[in-house]
Design a protein around this motif. Structure first.
Motif, PDB file in Angstrom:
ATOM      1  N   LEU A 167       0.828  -1.202   0.000  1.00  0.00           N
ATOM      2  CA  LEU A 167       0.000   0.000   0.000  1.00  0.00           C
ATOM      3  C   LEU A 167       0.864   1.255   0.000  1.00  0.00           C
ATOM      4  O   LEU A 167       0.569   2.225  -0.708  1.00  0.00           O
ATOM      5  N   PHE A 168       1.944   1.250   0.785  1.00  0.00           N
ATOM      6  CA  PHE A 168       2.856   2.395   0.768  1.00  0.00           C
ATOM      7  C   PHE A 168       3.481   2.553  -0.622  1.00  0.00           C
ATOM      8  O   PHE A 168       3.521   3.662  -1.177  1.00  0.00           O
ATOM      9  N   THR A 169       3.976   1.462  -1.177  1.00  0.00           N
ATOM     10  CA  THR A 169       4.618   1.514  -2.496  1.00  0.00           C
ATOM     11  C   THR A 169       3.643   2.011  -3.559  1.00  0.00           C
ATOM     12  O   THR A 169       4.016   2.770  -4.473  1.00  0.00           O
ATOM     13  N   SER A 170       2.401   1.599  -3.433  1.00  0.00           N
ATOM     14  CA  SER A 170       1.387   2.044  -4.384  1.00  0.00           C
ATOM     15  C   SER A 170       1.205   3.556  -4.332  1.00  0.00           C
ATOM     16  O   SER A 170       1.104   4.219  -5.374  1.00  0.00           O
ATOM     17  N   TRP A 171       1.182   4.116  -3.118  1.00  0.00           N
ATOM     18  CA  TRP A 171       1.044   5.579  -3.006  1.00  0.00           C
ATOM     19  C   TRP A 171       2.281   6.289  -3.544  1.00  0.00           C
ATOM     20  O   TRP A 171       2.181   7.381  -4.120  1.00  0.00           O
ATOM     21  N   ALA A 172       3.459   5.683  -3.369  1.00  0.00           N
ATOM     22  CA  ALA A 172       4.679   6.301  -3.899  1.00  0.00           C
ATOM     23  C   ALA A 172       4.633   6.384  -5.422  1.00  0.00           C
ATOM     24  O   ALA A 172       5.228   7.295  -6.023  1.00  0.00           O
ATOM     25  N   ARG A 173       3.917   5.465  -6.054  1.00  0.00           N
ATOM     26  CA  ARG A 173       3.796   5.484  -7.518  1.00  0.00           C
ATOM     27  C   ARG A 173       2.634   6.373  -7.972  1.00  0.00           C
ATOM     28  O   ARG A 173       2.735   7.073  -8.976  1.00  0.00           O
ATOM     29  N   ARG A 174       1.511   6.307  -7.236  1.00  0.00           N
ATOM     30  CA  ARG A 174       0.310   7.053  -7.643  1.00  0.00           C
ATOM     31  C   ARG A 174       0.428   8.540  -7.348  1.00  0.00           C
ATOM     32  O   ARG A 174      -0.081   9.363  -8.105  1.00  0.00           O
ATOM     33  N   ALA A 175       1.055   8.862  -6.194  1.00  0.00           N
ATOM     34  CA  ALA A 175       1.128  10.267  -5.773  1.00  0.00           C
ATOM     35  C   ALA A 175       2.539  10.573  -5.280  1.00  0.00           C
ATOM     36  O   ALA A 175       2.744  10.866  -4.108  1.00  0.00           O
ATOM     37  N   PRO A 176       3.535  10.486  -6.153  1.00  0.00           N
ATOM     38  CA  PRO A 176       4.932  10.611  -5.703  1.00  0.00           C
ATOM     39  C   PRO A 176       5.248  11.952  -5.046  1.00  0.00           C
ATOM     40  O   PRO A 176       6.140  12.014  -4.192  1.00  0.00           O
ATOM     41  N   HIS A 177       4.548  13.016  -5.428  1.00  0.00           N
ATOM     42  CA  HIS A 177       4.864  14.335  -4.893  1.00  0.00           C
ATOM     43  C   HIS A 177       4.010  14.708  -3.684  1.00  0.00           C
ATOM     44  O   HIS A 177       4.177  15.797  -3.132  1.00  0.00           O
ATOM     45  N   ALA A 178       3.128  13.819  -3.243  1.00  0.00           N
ATOM     46  CA  ALA A 178       2.306  14.096  -2.061  1.00  0.00           C
ATOM     47  C   ALA A 178       3.174  14.050  -0.813  1.00  0.00           C
ATOM     48  O   ALA A 178       4.093  13.230  -0.715  1.00  0.00           O
ATOM     49  N   PRO A 179       2.910  14.905   0.169  1.00  0.00           N
ATOM     50  CA  PRO A 179       3.707  14.885   1.400  1.00  0.00           C
ATOM     51  C   PRO A 179       3.538  13.562   2.141  1.00  0.00           C
ATOM     52  O   PRO A 179       2.417  13.092   2.341  1.00  0.00           O
ATOM     53  N   ALA A 180       4.666  12.955   2.542  1.00  0.00           N
ATOM     54  CA  ALA A 180       4.644  11.662   3.226  1.00  0.00           C
ATOM     55  C   ALA A 180       5.123  11.765   4.658  1.00  0.00           C
ATOM     56  O   ALA A 180       4.584  11.105   5.550  1.00  0.00           O
ATOM     57  N   LEU A 181       6.148  12.587   4.908  1.00  0.00           N
ATOM     58  CA  LEU A 181       6.775  12.633   6.231  1.00  0.00           C
ATOM     59  C   LEU A 181       7.235  14.053   6.527  1.00  0.00           C
ATOM     60  O   LEU A 181       7.887  14.687   5.695  1.00  0.00           O
ATOM     61  N   GLY A 237     -11.553   7.785   8.232  1.00  0.00           N
ATOM     62  CA  GLY A 237     -11.554   8.403   6.910  1.00  0.00           C
ATOM     63  C   GLY A 237     -10.189   8.897   6.485  1.00  0.00           C
ATOM     64  O   GLY A 237     -10.063   9.768   5.621  1.00  0.00           O
ATOM     65  N   LEU A 238      -9.136   8.347   7.083  1.00  0.00           N
ATOM     66  CA  LEU A 238      -7.769   8.793   6.820  1.00  0.00           C
ATOM     67  C   LEU A 238      -7.411   8.595   5.350  1.00  0.00           C
ATOM     68  O   LEU A 238      -7.620   7.516   4.782  1.00  0.00           O
ATOM     69  N   GLY A 239      -6.856   9.647   4.729  1.00  0.00           N
ATOM     70  CA  GLY A 239      -6.490   9.552   3.332  1.00  0.00           C
ATOM     71  C   GLY A 239      -5.684  10.749   2.879  1.00  0.00           C
ATOM     72  O   GLY A 239      -5.214  11.551   3.706  1.00  0.00           O
ATOM     73  N   PRO A 240      -5.475  10.906   1.580  1.00  0.00           N
ATOM     74  CA  PRO A 240      -4.695  12.038   1.064  1.00  0.00           C
ATOM     75  C   PRO A 240      -5.236  13.366   1.598  1.00  0.00           C
ATOM     76  O   PRO A 240      -6.445  13.584   1.661  1.00  0.00           O
ATOM     77  N   GLY A 241      -4.317  14.246   1.948  1.00  0.00           N
ATOM     78  CA  GLY A 241      -4.679  15.536   2.517  1.00  0.00           C
ATOM     79  C   GLY A 241      -4.697  15.553   4.026  1.00  0.00           C
ATOM     80  O   GLY A 241      -4.651  16.625   4.646  1.00  0.00           O
ATOM     81  N   ASP A 242      -4.779  14.377   4.657  1.00  0.00           N
ATOM     82  CA  ASP A 242      -4.742  14.311   6.121  1.00  0.00           C
ATOM     83  C   ASP A 242      -3.307  14.365   6.618  1.00  0.00           C
ATOM     84  O   ASP A 242      -2.349  14.041   5.899  1.00  0.00           O
ATOM     85  N   ARG A 243      -3.178  14.769   7.874  1.00  0.00           N
ATOM     86  CA  ARG A 243      -1.882  14.790   8.560  1.00  0.00           C
ATOM     87  C   ARG A 243      -2.051  14.049   9.881  1.00  0.00           C
ATOM     88  O   ARG A 243      -2.845  14.468  10.737  1.00  0.00           O
ATOM     89  N   HIS A 244      -1.317  12.942  10.028  1.00  0.00           N
ATOM     90  CA  HIS A 244      -1.441  12.076  11.203  1.00  0.00           C
ATOM     91  C   HIS A 244      -0.205  12.231  12.080  1.00  0.00           C
ATOM     92  O   HIS A 244       0.923  12.238  11.591  1.00  0.00           O
ATOM     93  N   SER A 245      -0.410  12.314  13.378  1.00  0.00           N
ATOM     94  CA  SER A 245       0.711  12.472  14.306  1.00  0.00           C
ATOM     95  C   SER A 245       1.464  11.157  14.493  1.00  0.00           C
ATOM     96  O   SER A 245       0.893  10.068  14.401  1.00  0.00           O
ATOM     97  N   LEU A 246       2.779  11.259  14.758  1.00  0.00           N
ATOM     98  CA  LEU A 246       3.612  10.138  15.215  1.00  0.00           C
ATOM     99  C   LEU A 246       4.113  10.532  16.586  1.00  0.00           C
ATOM    100  O   LEU A 246       5.070  11.290  16.719  1.00  0.00           O
ATOM    101  N   LEU A 247       3.463  10.033  17.643  1.00  0.00           N
ATOM    102  CA  LEU A 247       3.689  10.532  18.996  1.00  0.00           C
ATOM    103  C   LEU A 247       3.884   9.425  20.021  1.00  0.00           C
ATOM    104  O   LEU A 247       4.637   9.601  20.983  1.00  0.00           O
ATOM    105  N   ILE A 248       3.205   8.294  19.858  1.00  0.00           N
ATOM    106  CA  ILE A 248       3.249   7.220  20.855  1.00  0.00           C
ATOM    107  C   ILE A 248       4.681   6.709  21.008  1.00  0.00           C
ATOM    108  O   ILE A 248       5.440   6.613  20.045  1.00  0.00           O
ATOM    109  N   GLY A 249       5.073   6.377  22.251  1.00  0.00           N
ATOM    110  CA  GLY A 249       6.410   5.868  22.518  1.00  0.00           C
ATOM    111  C   GLY A 249       6.783   4.711  21.606  1.00  0.00           C
ATOM    112  O   GLY A 249       5.961   3.812  21.355  1.00  0.00           O
ATOM    113  N   VAL A 250       8.018   4.717  21.116  1.00  0.00           N
ATOM    114  CA  VAL A 250       8.437   3.772  20.082  1.00  0.00           C
ATOM    115  C   VAL A 250       8.393   2.320  20.569  1.00  0.00           C
ATOM    116  O   VAL A 250       8.137   1.409  19.777  1.00  0.00           O
ATOM    117  N   ALA A 251       8.617   2.068  21.843  1.00  0.00           N
ATOM    118  CA  ALA A 251       8.569   0.694  22.339  1.00  0.00           C
ATOM    119  C   ALA A 251       7.142   0.228  22.614  1.00  0.00           C
ATOM    120  O   ALA A 251       6.933  -0.922  23.001  1.00  0.00           O
TER     121      ALA A 251
END
Length: 621
Positions: free
Chosen positions: A32-46, A210-224
């Motif tokens: 799914l990630f690879t598919s988005w990299a091909r379909r929307a290569p210029h969309a913000p990812a990180l 409803g998460l999808g293109p245009g959304d911005r999701h936080s990365l906050l939870i402790g890594v462990a």
């Protein structure tokens, strides 16, 4: 107890505490990630501070890191990530999946001895992190500097086969990741989660939010802590942007909501200990946040009518892939007061409430929650532990041949909604992390100055969840023993949440009628000692300023230490990041002064905290 509804509830087995989530769907996560990299290569990812990568750029970085690892890492190998939230963490996670290896998140500071024990027990083929933290079997192996943005000084270190005791441990076939959970043996348990289980979770989560293109999701939870994997993969498998949370917002509710606004966060996840202070405050206007998922501990309140996001109270152990049940609360009034339920099973999950023999109970009766279905983990990397906790499903349950025994006590209402009642065993939640007191005891007893240790939990003061207390019997001939050095010695073995807030030395332990340590008697004696400390610890308070008295009162309430004085330091007295967050909120409410966490924690004692407040208090007139 509610009455049985007139019409059957879909997904319920009539009369019994058994419920099925609707049929699940899943997808290959990396595809799914690879598919988005091909379909929307210029969309913000990180987005990580000033660094921003689109999907094509992140895809190339992941390929570069995978190329660095592929020479020494094979499909099925464990790769431990000793990294904090960062672009390097995201790139390494994608790279490990691309190789077909199994991701083992350990966090940036897992503790020297804890990491060494994991390296010796699991023998991961590779560890990625600061070389200064690596255990001996990885010091002597080959190193490669990680080729990822922001990975300054970070290396991929490959274990030296000659230095390891046997071959590297292989994860079961189909595993996507492995996470550590607390273990009663004194060492953590490693549970392997499959690709299909993670895929089903992410499909549900995308549909929920409803998460999808245009959304911005936080990365906050402790890594462990395994929910961070839901954050990371949910965004990157949906075409949304993943935004790394800065350190300052992870335990400061005001800084967090300010960041939500400035970073444009639309979907996020919070651990319960941070979510509750956020929900306790007036909800800031104009936030873009649409969905907020909360989990990791019992949520004790429902959102107020001013909360504009849909709040999801999620429940699930690591052994069932992050989330098993959810109760969603839409914006506005109408939510019952008190603790919300943990809800109904998500798609693909099967839940049942059983008696001590594993038989499903009638609805309305309390028992142990057991979980089956698509979300079940493959099992522990220890076959004996897997056989103990993953057991055959009862004959009355279709759709799963095995279930996981959670050890949680729940009740299923007539409408199929689950109410969480507590733990059946001694395992407790501290700041959202499951802790086995036996693991903490084993860590303390490694010290030659300790003959025996008993660790008990009590409700933390001021609604702060659970608090660990350690009672230690010194070893004969050890000489004078002080509690503070013992706690310092145990920190490398344990995650931060498992380090006891209080340590008491005892000459002997009280025993119950069965000859076991009487933990209730230990708690009772501790309460009596605290009261005595409070009666004798008032010296100098008559001369204290009003602000000093306020600071002292709040800290005593938060820490549960009535003998605390103005000369004490917050952290040395048992304060944690969660305590500091609650103190910041209380000081702002009572004194009208907003302090930042780093400034608060730099003060040498509580008197200095009060002086800082007075200096920043608005002038009157």
């Amino acid at each position: 107890m509610t009455t049985t509804p007139a019409r059957p509830v879909p997904g319920l087995l009539p009369g019994l505490s058994v419920a099925h989530g609707r049929p699940h769907r899943d997808g290959a996560v990396l595809d799914l990630f690879t598919s988005w990299a091909r379909r929307a290569p210029h969309a913000p990812a990180l987005v990580d501070g000033e660094l921003a990568l689109n999907y094509a750029e992140l895809d190339r970085v992941a390929d570069q890191v995978a190329g660095q690892l592929a020479e020494h890492v094979r499909p099925g190998d464990l790769v431990g990530l000793c990294l904090d939230h960062s672009a390097a963490l995201v790139a390494a996670t994608l790279a490990v999946a691309r190789i077909g290896a199994v991701h083992l998140p350990l966090g940036p500071r897992p503790g020297e001895r804890r990491l060494r024990a994991v390296a010796e027990q699991l023998r991961p083929a590779c560890l990625i992190g600061d070389p200064a933290l690596l255990p001996p079997v990885h010091w002597d192996g080959r190193h490669r500097r990680l080729a990822a943005p922001g990975a300054h000084g970070i290396v991929a270190a490959f274990a030296d086969p000659a230095a390891t005791r046997g071959a590297a441990v292989k994860a079961p076939k189909g595993a996507q990741y492995t996470v550590l959970t607390s273990g009663s043996t004194g060492l953590p348990k490693a549970v392997a989660v499959g690709q299909t289980a993670l895929g089903a979770l992410l499909t549900w989560y995308r549909e929920l939010t409803g998460l999808g293109p245009g959304d911005r999701h936080s990365l906050l939870i402790g890594v462990a802590f395994d929910p961070h994997l839901m954050e990371l993969w949910a965004a990157l498998s949906s075409g949304a942007a993943l935004v790394v949370a800065p350190d300052a917002v992870r335990w400061d509710p005001v800084a967090l909501t300010d960041w939500w606004r400035t970073a444009g966060i639309t979907v996020g996840v919070l651990p319960t200990p941070l979510a509750e202070p956020v929900l306790d405050r007036p909800w800031p206007g104009g936030l873009p946040l649409r969905h907020l998922t909360i989990g990791g501990d019992r949520l004790r309140r429902t959102p107020a009518p001013d909360v504009t996001a849909t709040v999801h109270n999620a429940y699930g152990p690591a052994e069932a892939t992050v989330v098993t049940t959810v109760h969603s609360m839409a914006p506005g009034a109408g939510h019952a007061t008190g603790a919300p339920p943990i809800g109904r099973p998500i798609p693909g999950a099967i839940v049942l409430v059983t008696d001590e023999n594993g038989r499903p109970l009638p609805r309305g009766e309390a028992g142990e929650l057991r979980i089956g279905g698509q979300g079940l983990a493959i099992g522990y990397l220890d076959a004996g532990l897997t056989a103990e906790r993953f057991v055959s499903a009862p004959d009355e349950v279709d759709g799963t041949d095995r279930v996981y025994r959670t050890g949680d006590r729940v009740l299923m209402r007539a409408d199929g909604v689950l109410e969480f009642l507590g733990r059946l065993d001694d395992q407790v939640k501290v700041s959202g992390v499951r802790i086995e007191p036996a693991e903490v005891e084993a860590a303390l007893e490694r010290d030659p100055r300790v003959r025996r240790a008993a660790v008990v939990a009590r409700p933390a003061p001021a609604g702060g969840g659970a608090q660990l207390l350690a009672f230690v019997q010194p070893a004969a001939g050890s000489g004078p023993v002080d509690g503070a050095p013992l706690l310092d010695a145990v920190r490398p073995w344990l995650p931060e949440q498992a380090v006891p807030s209080v340590l008491r030395l005892v000459d002997a332990f009280p025993l119950d009628a069965n000859g076991k340590i009487d933990r209730a008697a230990l708690l009772k004696a501790e309460e009596a000692a605290a009261q005595q400390d409070g009666q004798g610890g008032q010296g100098g308070e008559d001369e204290a300023t009003p602000t000093e008295r306020t600071v002292l009162r709040l800290c005593r309430e938060l820490l549960g230490r009535t003998g605390l004085t103005l000369a004490d330091n917050l952290l040395d007295a048992g304060g944690t990041s969660i305590t500091a967050a609650r103190l910041l909120a209380a000081l702002e409410e009572e004194c009208g002064v907003r302090l930042r966490a780093p400034l608060l924690l730099r003060q040498p004692d509580l008197r200095a905290v009060a002086r800082l407040i007075d200096e920043r208090r608005p002038a009157v007139g």
